[in-house]
Design a protein around this motif. Structure first.
Motif, PDB file in Angstrom:
ATOM      1  N   MET A  51       0.834  -1.203   0.000  1.00  0.00           N
ATOM      2  CA  MET A  51       0.000   0.000   0.000  1.00  0.00           C
ATOM      3  C   MET A  51       0.866   1.249   0.000  1.00  0.00           C
ATOM      4  O   MET A  51       0.587   2.214  -0.727  1.00  0.00           O
ATOM      5  N   ARG A  52       1.930   1.221   0.778  1.00  0.00           N
ATOM      6  CA  ARG A  52       2.842   2.364   0.797  1.00  0.00           C
ATOM      7  C   ARG A  52       3.421   2.602  -0.584  1.00  0.00           C
ATOM      8  O   ARG A  52       3.471   3.728  -1.082  1.00  0.00           O
ATOM      9  N   ARG A  53       3.844   1.545  -1.230  1.00  0.00           N
ATOM     10  CA  ARG A  53       4.423   1.664  -2.566  1.00  0.00           C
ATOM     11  C   ARG A  53       3.375   2.176  -3.557  1.00  0.00           C
ATOM     12  O   ARG A  53       3.664   3.027  -4.406  1.00  0.00           O
ATOM     13  N   HIS A  54       2.168   1.667  -3.427  1.00  0.00           N
ATOM     14  CA  HIS A  54       1.066   2.077  -4.300  1.00  0.00           C
ATOM     15  C   HIS A  54       0.840   3.589  -4.228  1.00  0.00           C
ATOM     16  O   HIS A  54       0.712   4.267  -5.253  1.00  0.00           O
ATOM     17  N   ILE A  55       0.812   4.102  -3.020  1.00  0.00           N
ATOM     18  CA  ILE A  55       0.551   5.528  -2.855  1.00  0.00           C
ATOM     19  C   ILE A  55       1.766   6.349  -3.281  1.00  0.00           C
ATOM     20  O   ILE A  55       1.624   7.443  -3.828  1.00  0.00           O
ATOM     21  N   ARG A  56       2.947   5.824  -3.066  1.00  0.00           N
ATOM     22  CA  ARG A  56       4.146   6.524  -3.523  1.00  0.00           C
ATOM     23  C   ARG A  56       4.149   6.642  -5.050  1.00  0.00           C
ATOM     24  O   ARG A  56       4.491   7.680  -5.610  1.00  0.00           O
ATOM     25  N   GLU A  57       3.768   5.580  -5.723  1.00  0.00           N
ATOM     26  CA  GLU A  57       3.693   5.622  -7.187  1.00  0.00           C
ATOM     27  C   GLU A  57       2.679   6.667  -7.636  1.00  0.00           C
ATOM     28  O   GLU A  57       2.908   7.419  -8.593  1.00  0.00           O
ATOM     29  N   SER A  58       1.563   6.686  -6.920  1.00  0.00           N
ATOM     30  CA  SER A  58       0.518   7.648  -7.241  1.00  0.00           C
ATOM     31  C   SER A  58       1.049   9.075  -7.101  1.00  0.00           C
ATOM     32  O   SER A  58       0.794   9.938  -7.948  1.00  0.00           O
ATOM     33  N   TRP A  59       1.825   9.307  -6.043  1.00  0.00           N
ATOM     34  CA  TRP A  59       2.384  10.637  -5.813  1.00  0.00           C
ATOM     35  C   TRP A  59       3.428  10.986  -6.882  1.00  0.00           C
ATOM     36  O   TRP A  59       3.459  12.092  -7.412  1.00  0.00           O
ATOM     37  N   THR A  60       4.257  10.031  -7.216  1.00  0.00           N
ATOM     38  CA  THR A  60       5.266  10.267  -8.251  1.00  0.00           C
ATOM     39  C   THR A  60       4.613  10.720  -9.545  1.00  0.00           C
ATOM     40  O   THR A  60       5.045  11.685 -10.190  1.00  0.00           O
ATOM     41  N   SER A  61       3.538  10.031  -9.895  1.00  0.00           N
ATOM     42  CA  SER A  61       2.820  10.382 -11.116  1.00  0.00           C
ATOM     43  C   SER A  61       2.254  11.794 -11.045  1.00  0.00           C
ATOM     44  O   SER A  61       2.393  12.587 -11.970  1.00  0.00           O
ATOM     45  N   LEU A  62       1.643  12.104  -9.911  1.00  0.00           N
ATOM     46  CA  LEU A  62       1.026  13.420  -9.756  1.00  0.00           C
ATOM     47  C   LEU A  62       2.088  14.520  -9.744  1.00  0.00           C
ATOM     48  O   LEU A  62       1.937  15.566 -10.381  1.00  0.00           O
ATOM     49  N   GLU A  63       3.180  14.257  -9.025  1.00  0.00           N
ATOM     50  CA  GLU A  63       4.238  15.261  -8.909  1.00  0.00           C
ATOM     51  C   GLU A  63       4.802  15.614 -10.292  1.00  0.00           C
ATOM     52  O   GLU A  63       5.037  16.768 -10.606  1.00  0.00           O
ATOM     53  N   ARG A  64       4.992  14.593 -11.095  1.00  0.00           N
ATOM     54  CA  ARG A  64       5.520  14.813 -12.439  1.00  0.00           C
ATOM     55  C   ARG A  64       4.566  15.715 -13.232  1.00  0.00           C
ATOM     56  O   ARG A  64       4.975  16.646 -13.910  1.00  0.00           O
ATOM     57  N   GLN A  65       3.279  15.439 -13.115  1.00  0.00           N
ATOM     58  CA  GLN A  65       2.304  16.223 -13.869  1.00  0.00           C
ATOM     59  C   GLN A  65       2.234  17.659 -13.370  1.00  0.00           C
ATOM     60  O   GLN A  65       2.075  18.593 -14.152  1.00  0.00           O
ATOM     61  N   MET A  66       2.341  17.824 -12.024  1.00  0.00           N
ATOM     62  CA  MET A  66       2.300  19.183 -11.489  1.00  0.00           C
ATOM     63  C   MET A  66       3.526  19.974 -11.937  1.00  0.00           C
ATOM     64  O   MET A  66       3.444  21.172 -12.182  1.00  0.00           O
ATOM     65  N   ALA A  67       4.657  19.304 -12.022  1.00  0.00           N
ATOM     66  CA  ALA A  67       5.885  19.978 -12.445  1.00  0.00           C
ATOM     67  C   ALA A  67       5.763  20.429 -13.905  1.00  0.00           C
ATOM     68  O   ALA A  67       6.050  21.576 -14.234  1.00  0.00           O
TER      69      ALA A  67
END
Lengths: 223, 223
Positions: free
Chosen positions: A202-218
């Motif tokens: 679950m931790r990894r799942h949410i980290r992946e989700s954040w990585t994806s979002l962070e890239r898009q926000m950047a």
DNA sequence: ATTCAAAAGATTGTAAACAATCAAAGAGAA
DNA sequence: TTCTCTTTGATTGTTTACAATCTTTTGAAT
């Protein structure tokens, strides 16, 4: 904490305003004057003030003393902090669910994913979170954790803020297929009664989700 | 969320009532009538209502619609949920601190413990948490995590509830010496930049704390 | 044109009064 | 005595009016 109470007037006002904020009908930074809202809802300023405080508790509204309320503007730092807390709470929920869930509960969780699979495959990049599918999955795990505090923090504080975040950065795309696959592995770990594994996935799942979002926000800042 | 705002009257009333609840001057289950409080603080019911809502958000007060506020009564289930969330958030904080803390920050954390050691040895079973020493340690880690949301959740929601819990089950004794030793190992992991280890040690530390408290609450029911 | 100061306007914070709801006390019947 | 219904009292929910604070506008001086 906002146990539930809240005079019945304020309650429905909170619901309405939350929907308008999350849907983007009220833009970020927009002022929420008490008198204006009082007229809109045909009510006095008392219940309005209570509703605004409640929304501030949910993190959807920001305050300045003697100035008033505004729709909260989520910074990228806010987003990062949000995802870090989400990782902590949801991985704990998964951990607890794996410890406590009965075979029947776990089976129910897997069935949920089986039903969602065709829907996700039809819209691979769909807004999984907003559509309800993702929410359902995480809601079930929350319930299986048998911890009301975790459930309350997630559904009354974190998830509304996540939706607000999505609203303010509109070009976010989901990770439909990948997310579903990760969900399946998490559900498997829970059903097999493996807390450490479930929490880690679950931790990894949410980290992946954040990585994806962070890239898009950047990239949003560039374009 | 209660960012900060809160009309200055309500703010000081919140502080006063929180102290009285945590100190036990207001017993659990006791009614908090708006009129009575309004007279006590020489203020109208408006700020009182706002203060009570704020205390409810902090989990120190419970509400019933059209009935009013009471000092919250913590059940053993509430306590368990509280410690589970605390484990999740504080282990995340330790994890982040280990990732982000500079050598100087880490050194500061270790110095803090060195200074506390003689005090703890003088009172081996002292109320570590309430005395400030434990709070300091966890506060520093919170700050090193560089996550305002975690810090806010801990200090404005979880810790007040922990103090209330202690107040309602008075015979709880601290684990002064053991806790200090566990703190030292956590600080070491953080200073060496080992997130996984720091998180794991913090989780174990809080689990031990809960085990100790649970045992005491159980024996309380017997005697 | 720009900057600072002061006054006007608007908005939030607080108080006091009214309305609605709930809890407890009391009367009556079984 | 006990149960139920009614009535009474008290408390919360809401409205309206007043006070304090902030923001904006206006004007003059640099």
């Amino acid at each position: 904490m906002t146990i539930s109470g809240h005079g019945s007037a304020a309650k429905s006002i909170v619901d309405e305003l939350r929907n308008e904020i999350i849907s983007g009908h009220l833009q970020s930074g927009e002022r929420l004057g008490e008198m204006a809202l009082a007229e809109r809802f045909s009510v006095s300023r008392g219940p309005i003030r209570e509703a605004l405080r409640s929304l501030a508790d949910a993190g959807l509204v920001s305050f300045a003393p003697n100035v008033g309320a505004r729709v909260r503007r989520m910074t990228i730092e806010d987003a990062r902090a949000l995802y870090e807390v989400r990782a902590a709470l949801e991985s704990e929920a998964a951990r607890l669910a794996a410890s406590r869930a009965s075979k029947d509960d776990a089976r129910q969780l897997i069935d949920l994913l089986v039903n969602q699979e065709p829907v996700v495959r039809a819209h691979p990049h769909g807004a999984y979170l907003q559509g309800g599918g993702d929410t359902d999955f995480h809601a079930v795990i929350s319930r299986l954790s048998d911890n009301r505090l975790i459930t309350r923090l997630l559904f009354e504080e974190l998830y509304p803020q996540l939706l607000l975040l999505r609203q303010q950065h509109q070009n976010v795309r989901g990770r439909g297929v990948e997310a579903l696959h990760e969900h399946e592995r998490i559900a498997e770990a829970i059903s097999q009664g493996e807390p450490e594994l479930a929490g880690m996935l679950m931790r990894r799942h949410i980290r992946e989700s954040w990585t994806s979002l962070e890239r898009q926000m950047a990239s949003e800042g560039e374009g």
